[in-house]
Design a protein around this motif. Structure first.
Motif, mmCIF file in Angstrom:
data_model
loop_
_atom_site.group_PDB
_atom_site.id
_atom_site.type_symbol
_atom_site.label_atom_id
_atom_site.label_comp_id
_atom_site.label_asym_id
_atom_site.label_seq_id
_atom_site.Cartn_x
_atom_site.Cartn_y
_atom_site.Cartn_z
ATOM 1 N N GLY A 216 0.708 -1.267 0.000
ATOM 2 C CA GLY A 216 0.000 0.000 0.000
ATOM 3 C C GLY A 216 0.734 1.313 0.000
ATOM 4 N N PRO A 217 2.052 1.403 0.297
ATOM 5 C CA PRO A 217 2.667 2.729 0.447
ATOM 6 C C PRO A 217 2.711 3.535 -0.849
ATOM 7 C CG PRO A 217 3.994 1.063 1.543
ATOM 8 C CD PRO A 217 2.970 0.339 0.718
ATOM 9 N N PRO A 218 2.448 4.843 -0.775
ATOM 10 C CA PRO A 218 2.579 5.706 -1.951
ATOM 11 C C PRO A 218 4.010 6.159 -2.203
ATOM 12 C CG PRO A 218 1.737 6.980 -0.114
ATOM 13 C CD PRO A 218 1.841 5.554 0.370
ATOM 14 N N ASP B 297 19.215 5.117 -3.606
ATOM 15 C CA ASP B 297 20.074 6.298 -3.562
ATOM 16 C C ASP B 297 19.778 7.179 -2.356
ATOM 17 O OD1 ASP B 297 21.436 5.696 -5.980
ATOM 18 O OD2 ASP B 297 19.710 6.418 -7.122
ATOM 19 N N GLY B 298 18.919 6.697 -1.448
ATOM 20 C CA GLY B 298 18.628 7.423 -0.221
ATOM 21 C C GLY B 298 17.544 8.470 -0.346
ATOM 22 N N ASN B 299 16.800 8.468 -1.450
ATOM 23 C CA ASN B 299 15.757 9.469 -1.663
ATOM 24 C C ASN B 299 14.403 8.950 -1.212
ATOM 25 O OD1 ASN B 299 17.575 11.276 -3.103
ATOM 26 N ND2 ASN B 299 17.455 9.803 -4.789
ATOM 27 N N ARG B 300 13.627 9.805 -0.581
ATOM 28 C CA ARG B 300 12.213 9.515 -0.315
ATOM 29 C C ARG B 300 11.407 10.229 -1.400
ATOM 30 N NH1 ARG B 300 7.555 11.799 1.866
ATOM 31 N NH2 ARG B 300 6.307 10.480 3.269
ATOM 32 N N ARG B 301 10.674 9.464 -2.183
ATOM 33 C CA ARG B 301 9.953 10.032 -3.320
ATOM 34 C C ARG B 301 8.711 9.188 -3.594
ATOM 35 N NH1 ARG B 301 10.927 6.288 -7.062
ATOM 36 N NH2 ARG B 301 12.961 5.239 -7.128
ATOM 37 N N LYS C 265 11.369 6.442 10.137
ATOM 38 C CA LYS C 265 11.442 7.029 8.798
ATOM 39 C C LYS C 265 12.577 6.457 7.982
ATOM 40 C CE LYS C 265 8.291 9.491 10.723
ATOM 41 N NZ LYS C 265 8.336 8.802 12.025
ATOM 42 N N ILE C 266 13.530 5.792 8.633
ATOM 43 C CA ILE C 266 14.659 5.176 7.962
ATOM 44 C C ILE C 266 14.888 3.792 8.568
ATOM 45 C CG2 ILE C 266 15.785 7.369 7.368
ATOM 46 C CD1 ILE C 266 17.622 6.965 9.783
ATOM 47 N N PRO C 267 15.649 2.920 7.901
ATOM 48 C CA PRO C 267 15.886 1.575 8.452
ATOM 49 C C PRO C 267 16.939 1.600 9.556
ATOM 50 C CG PRO C 267 16.970 1.784 6.329
ATOM 51 C CD PRO C 267 16.165 3.050 6.527
ATOM 52 N N ASP C 268 16.540 2.096 10.722
ATOM 53 C CA ASP C 268 17.456 2.286 11.842
ATOM 54 C C ASP C 268 17.098 1.358 12.995
ATOM 55 O OD1 ASP C 268 15.111 3.405 12.727
ATOM 56 O OD2 ASP C 268 15.929 5.417 13.076
ATOM 57 N N ALA C 269 17.635 1.654 14.191
ATOM 58 C CA ALA C 269 17.371 0.812 15.358
ATOM 59 C C ALA C 269 15.901 0.806 15.726
ATOM 60 C CB ALA C 269 18.222 1.287 16.545
ATOM 61 N N GLN C 270 15.229 1.947 15.619
ATOM 62 C CA GLN C 270 13.789 1.981 15.904
ATOM 63 C C GLN C 270 13.038 1.057 14.968
ATOM 64 O OE1 GLN C 270 11.882 5.858 15.731
ATOM 65 N NE2 GLN C 270 9.847 4.943 15.632
ATOM 66 N N ALA C 271 13.366 1.119 13.693
ATOM 67 C CA ALA C 271 12.713 0.245 12.720
ATOM 68 C C ALA C 271 12.942 -1.224 13.063
ATOM 69 C CB ALA C 271 13.228 0.546 11.311
ATOM 70 N N ALA C 272 14.170 -1.557 13.468
ATOM 71 C CA ALA C 272 14.499 -2.950 13.774
ATOM 72 C C ALA C 272 13.758 -3.445 15.012
ATOM 73 C CB ALA C 272 16.011 -3.092 13.967
ATOM 74 N N LEU D 132 3.694 4.339 5.080
ATOM 75 C CA LEU D 132 3.682 5.343 4.012
ATOM 76 C C LEU D 132 4.786 5.124 2.989
ATOM 77 C CD1 LEU D 132 2.871 8.616 5.988
ATOM 78 C CD2 LEU D 132 1.382 7.382 4.409
ATOM 79 N N ALA D 133 5.794 4.338 3.330
ATOM 80 C CA ALA D 133 6.919 4.147 2.419
ATOM 81 C C ALA D 133 7.336 2.686 2.359
ATOM 82 C CB ALA D 133 8.114 5.007 2.847
ATOM 83 N N SER D 134 7.656 2.232 1.148
ATOM 84 C CA SER D 134 8.325 0.948 0.932
ATOM 85 C C SER D 134 9.808 1.237 0.769
ATOM 86 C CB SER D 134 7.793 0.255 -0.331
ATOM 87 O OG SER D 134 6.422 -0.066 -0.209
ATOM 88 N N CYS D 135 10.643 0.508 1.487
ATOM 89 C CA CYS D 135 12.075 0.802 1.529
ATOM 90 C C CYS D 135 12.864 -0.411 1.043
ATOM 91 C CB CYS D 135 12.483 1.165 2.950
ATOM 92 S SG CYS D 135 14.259 1.417 3.190
#
Length: 524
Positions: A141-143, A149-153, A363-370, A399-402
């Motif tokens: 579902g994420p838009p 390349d590290g961009n959120r788009r 918002k990024i694949p960090d410790a919180q995400a893990a 909201l985002a697929s990473c």
């Protein structure tokens, strides 16, 4: 709604082409995280489920849900056919609100299967949904995407295809999923055609259909009939579809329309209340479970009014919210308790269960995400979940697929699959010959049993770095997301599409071309 917000394989049939996947390769993949092209079958859990409610608690929630259905009711909005079906079945229909005589939904659900096979075009990739089976499917579902390349788009159709390819190549992802991201560069009224085709062409795993409009669900069924054959589709499940309740206690015309299309075609639906506790349900676990059960009973029973015997899953998506900001929170205790309790309620109903995944608000694949993803995924498996949506790639509250998170989650799914195998009590597993050979005061590194088992004894992560500090430093001091980035790039570079019958492929392309030509582009 979630769509916008965030050894016993069954015999094949129809028009599918066969693939080749060796059992030895699958076993190696289970221990090592696998690599491109390797595949694991869906999980047959050999561990016990974890339960949080006793008989008294379950009976109380069921009683309260019955009261909600009878006294408060569920709205079936802007669908005269749905209201007529309920009235004919004996419900009390007042305007668009349906009040259910006690026991009516449960009696209707007696025709729903407790488990079923979703067939894929490669019969070796077909999955069992229900019982002791667990199937991992990717993010939905994420838009937005967070790219390599590290961009959120905003996501594109190329991103969508990339995620299909990665899911196809991932050993412990058993299912291609659905809306892996929302490709906003394709018109809204036509993108479902490209998405369904991507699942069919770039993977041979089972997949999900479009639910954003009844006619798009019809297109999915039509394409499935091209791929599998019309008779096979009518007699078997080849596509599974997410039907969200518009919580609290509403089903809208879009979801009802899609549910009718799929149920009539004998295709599976996942009836899922989309819950942010405190906003869309009560703040308490018991109150949320009561509402979830009431909504699922109404929605799942409706599929049996449309076609008795149509496969349907008890779904739930439950998140808590920050009472300060109202933002969804993940990996917290309360949603896990909801998942455990809902799984128990589903088993009592005799329906397959869907929940969970690798959910996080980071918002990024960090410790919180893990941390948040691990908390959610662990409870998902231990609950006994049969179909796990959002198992890989979810970021930013959906909201985002990473790409990087996708690869990191894949690694964790392999660990979960190994854990679900339970304890090996075979003669080899008991290892008495090793204990006898080594004796007191020695070590096991060189003994025969260790030498015979070292390649498959322990799960080997393809993301984690377990080397010395000096070696890690000499290799560039790479973080886990950096290693995941490199791995994603390598997989995409080495991707090879599974074979497909050229005639079927041409028929699918022609269907898509005709459908697109029949309507102007629409981006809203």
């Amino acid at each position: 709604m979630e769509d916008n917000l965030a050894a016993g394989q069954e015999a094949g049939g129809g028009r599918r082409g066969r693939g080749e996947r060796g059992g030895a390769a699958a076993r190696r993949a289970a221990r090592s995280g696998g690599g491109p092209g390797q595949s694991l079958t869906y999980i047959r859990r050999k561990i016990r489920v974890y339960e949080v409610l006793d008989e008294e608690g379950l009976a109380l929630i069921e009683k309260n849900a019955d009261r909600v259905l009878e006294e408060i009711g569920i709205e079936f909005r802007d669908d005269a056919e749905a209201l007529a079906l309920w009235k004919e079945a004996g419900a009390d229909v007042k305007g668009q609100r349906v009040h259910f005589p006690r026991g009516l939904p449960r009696s209707l659900l007696k025709t729903a299967p407790s488990s079923f096979t979703q067939h894929s075009r490669n019969p070796e990739r077909s999955v069992r949904i229900g019982g002791d089976a667990t199937v991992f499917a990717p993010v939905y579902g994420p838009p937005f995407v967070r790219d390599l390349d590290g961009n959120r788009r905003y996501a594109t159709i190329e991103d969508f295809r990339n995620f299909v390819k990665l899911a196809y190549m991932a050993p412990a992802i058993h299912h291609s999923g659905g809306t892996l991201c929302e490709p906003v560069d394709v018109p809204v009224n036509k993108r479902h055609l490209d998405m369904v085709y991507a699942h069919m062409r770039y993977s041979d795993k089972p997949f999900m259909g479009s639910v954003t409009a009844p006619e798009r669900a019809e297109d999915t069924v039509a394409m499935a009939k091209i791929l599998f054959g019309e008779t096979f589709v009518d007699e078997n499940t080849v596509v599974i579809n997410l039907i969200n309740a518009n919580s609290p206690m509403v089903f809208d015309e879009t979801m009802l329309g899609a549910a009718k299309v799929y149920a009539r075609a004998n295709q599976a639906t996942i009836v899922t209340p989309f819950i942010l506790s405190g906003a869309m349900s009560p703040v308490t676990v018991a109150g949320t479970l009561t509402q979830v059960l009431a909504e699922v009973l109404a929605g799942a029973a409706f599929t049996q009014l449309v076609r008795p015997g149509a496969p349907v899953l008890f779904g739930t998506f439950a998140s808590s919210i920050s009472m300060q900001s109202g933002a969804p929170t993940f990996g917290t205790p309360e949603p896990s308790l909801v998942s455990y309790g809902a799984a128990q309620l589903a088993r009592r109903l005799g329906l397959p269960f869907r929940t969970g995944g690798s959910l996080c608000a980071s918002k990024i694949p960090d410790a919180q995400a893990a941390y948040e993803s691990a908390n959610t995924l662990n409870s998902t498996l231990l609950a006994g979940t049969n179909f796990v949506l959002h198992a890989a790639g979810w970021l930013e509250g959906g909201l985002a697929s990473c790409y990087e998170k996708f690869m990191m989650d894949i690694d964790q799914l392999g660990m979960q699959q190994k854990f679900a195998e339970g304890v090996d009590l075979s003669e080899n597993g008991q290892a008495m010959d090793a204990i006898r050979q080594v004796g007191p005061g020695s070590h096991y590194l060189g003994c025969d049993h260790t030498q015979a088992n070292f390649q498959t004894a322990f799960y080997r992560s393809n993301i984690a770095d377990n080397n010395s500090f000096e070696q890690w430093q000499a290799e560039g001091e790479k973080t886990a997301p950096q290693r995941a980035n490199e791995l994603a790039r390598r997989w995409l570079e080495s991707y090879e599409a599974p074979a497909i019958d050229p005639g079927i492929d041409e028929e699918l392309r022609s269907f898509i071309a005709r459908k697109k030509a029949s309507m102007p582009d629409a981006f809203t």
